[in-house]
Design an enzyme around this catalytic site. Structure first.
Site, PDB file in Angstrom:
ATOM      1  N   LYS A  46      33.225 125.781  -1.520  1.00  0.00           N
ATOM      2  CA  LYS A  46      32.822 124.614  -0.674  1.00  0.00           C
ATOM      3  C   LYS A  46      33.684 124.773   0.443  1.00  0.00           C
ATOM      4  O   LYS A  46      34.365 124.172   0.640  1.00  0.00           O
ATOM      5  CB  LYS A  46      32.750 123.401  -1.427  1.00  0.00           C
ATOM      6  CG  LYS A  46      31.820 122.443  -0.579  1.00  0.00           C
ATOM      7  CD  LYS A  46      31.511 121.122  -1.569  1.00  0.00           C
ATOM      8  CE  LYS A  46      30.935 119.873  -0.671  1.00  0.00           C
ATOM      9  NZ  LYS A  46      29.609 120.279  -0.080  1.00  0.00           N
TER      10      LYS A  46
HETATM   11  N1  PMP Z   1      24.708 122.572  -2.101  1.00  0.00           N
HETATM   12  C1  PMP Z   1      25.200 122.750  -1.196  1.00  0.00           C
HETATM   13  C2  PMP Z   1      24.955 123.841  -0.324  1.00  0.00           C
HETATM   14  C3  PMP Z   1      25.794 121.395  -0.777  1.00  0.00           C
HETATM   15  O1  PMP Z   1      26.498 121.329   0.473  1.00  0.00           O
HETATM   16  C4  PMP Z   1      25.816 120.409  -1.646  1.00  0.00           C
HETATM   17  C5  PMP Z   1      26.586 118.873  -1.344  1.00  0.00           C
HETATM   18  N2  PMP Z   1      26.176 118.330  -0.329  1.00  0.00           N
HETATM   19  C6  PMP Z   1      25.243 120.339  -2.869  1.00  0.00           C
HETATM   20  C7  PMP Z   1      24.599 121.539  -3.252  1.00  0.00           C
HETATM   21  C8  PMP Z   1      25.114 119.126  -3.842  1.00  0.00           C
HETATM   22  O2  PMP Z   1      26.260 119.010  -4.382  1.00  0.00           O
HETATM   23  P1  PMP Z   1      26.852 117.507  -5.025  1.00  0.00           P
HETATM   24  O3  PMP Z   1      25.914 117.088  -5.890  1.00  0.00           O
HETATM   25  O4  PMP Z   1      28.241 117.954  -5.383  1.00  0.00           O
HETATM   26  O5  PMP Z   1      27.005 116.908  -3.705  1.00  0.00           O
END
Ligand code: PMP
Length: 288
Positions: A149
């Site tokens: 991330k």
């Molecule tokens: N995929 C991407 C590309 C993201 O940026 C996110 C978070 N916004 C998610 C999936 C979902 O992840 P999470 O459930 O940890 O928020």
């Protein structure tokens, strides 16, 4: 508003970073988006673990340990007296020179913003989302692994622009060989033949905290759940489609590329999982 900035709580106007910060110059850094529910930080430990994993993947050493980082999040929330909040936690490589060399950046920049949460409109949940397939392909994991991330989100932003151009709120991103990866800011699930299916993250998707929670709920409630390589045909033919993410939670999808999914209404399993997810947000996290 008070922002946590390199160890101190400062006013919004004073939370400024150097134009030489490599987070800004090169997208060299990592981040988390975290949510709180009634003074409970949902799955804080899991978010912090993912942050450190992302940092490790780009050889960035965070100058706080995980406990200190969790305390910094809680301190920021308390300072802003927010019980329902969205938290943006960012660690950049820090200020360096104009070259790429990360060794020139001596001190990572850490900031934490706790703000009110902006949600999708209620009707999206009641009626379901209309989404499209992005023309922009997902980054190759061998080039820039989407499991990191990182602050380098242009791949997602370009796909988001594809969605906006089509007049929709989200877009499905495909791998270079046309397997479903995820959406621009959410993971994707489908229901087919009574099974709950989601792409494996190593094809090029973030290991979503919400995705993990949904898989856990499915296992606990005897819903057969599998990670499976999916094609768009699987999505079009699914009996249910939904997206997961910290801000979105679980959001039904009823139309993809103008094709109506099943009868065009949010599916039973989606609603059941969402119900269970809501229960989890009352207990699964750190209180403050
Ligand atoms: N995929 C991407 C590309 C993201 O940026 C996110 C978070 N916004 C998610 C999936 C979902 O992840 P999470 O459930 O940890 O928020």
């Amino acid at each position: 508003m008070k922002i946590y900035f390199n160890g101190k709580l400062v006013d919004r106007e004073d939370a400024v970073i150097s134009v030489f910060d490599h987070g800004l110059l090169y997208g060299d850094g990592v981040f988390e988006g975290i949510r709180t529910y009634d003074s409970l930080v949902f799955r804080l430990k899991e978010h912090i673990d993912r942050l450190y994993k992302s940092a490790d993947a780009i050889s960035l050493t965070i100058p706080l340990n995980k406990t200190e980082m969790m305390e910094a999040v809680i301190t920021t929330l308390k300072a802003n007296k927010l019980s329902e909040a969205y938290i943006r936690l960012v660690v950049t490589r820090g200020p360096g020179d104009l070259g790429l060399d990360p060794r020139k950046c001596k001190k990572p920049t850490i900031f934490i913003i706790a703000d009110k949460i902006a949600l999708y409109p209620k009707e999206f949940y009641q009626k379901g989302l209309d989404i499209v397939t992005a023309t922009t392909k997902r980054n190759l994991p061998q080039a820039l692994d989407p499991r990191i991330k990182s602050l380098n989100y242009l791949n997602n932003i370009l796909a988001k622009i594809d969605a906006i151009k089509s007049g929709t709120a989200e877009a499905i991103m495909l791998t270079h060989d046309d397997y479903v990866a995820e959406c621009t800011g959410d993971n994707i699930f489908i229901v087919a033949g009574g099974e709950l299916l989601t792409p494996p993250t190593d094809v090029g998707a973030l290991e979503g905290i919400t995705r993990d929670a949904v898989i856990g709920i499915a296992r606990r409630t005897d819903v057969p759940v599998f990670e499976k390589m999916l094609r768009m045909e699987d999505v079009y033919g699914a009996s249910e489609v939904f997206l997961t993410g910290t801000a979105a939670e679980i959001i039904p999808v009823v139309k993809v590329d103008e094709r109506v999914i099943a009868d065009g209404t949010p599916g039973k399993m989606t609603l059941k999982l969402w119900d269970e997810f809501k229960k989890l947000t009352k207990t699964d996290g750190v209180r403050y």
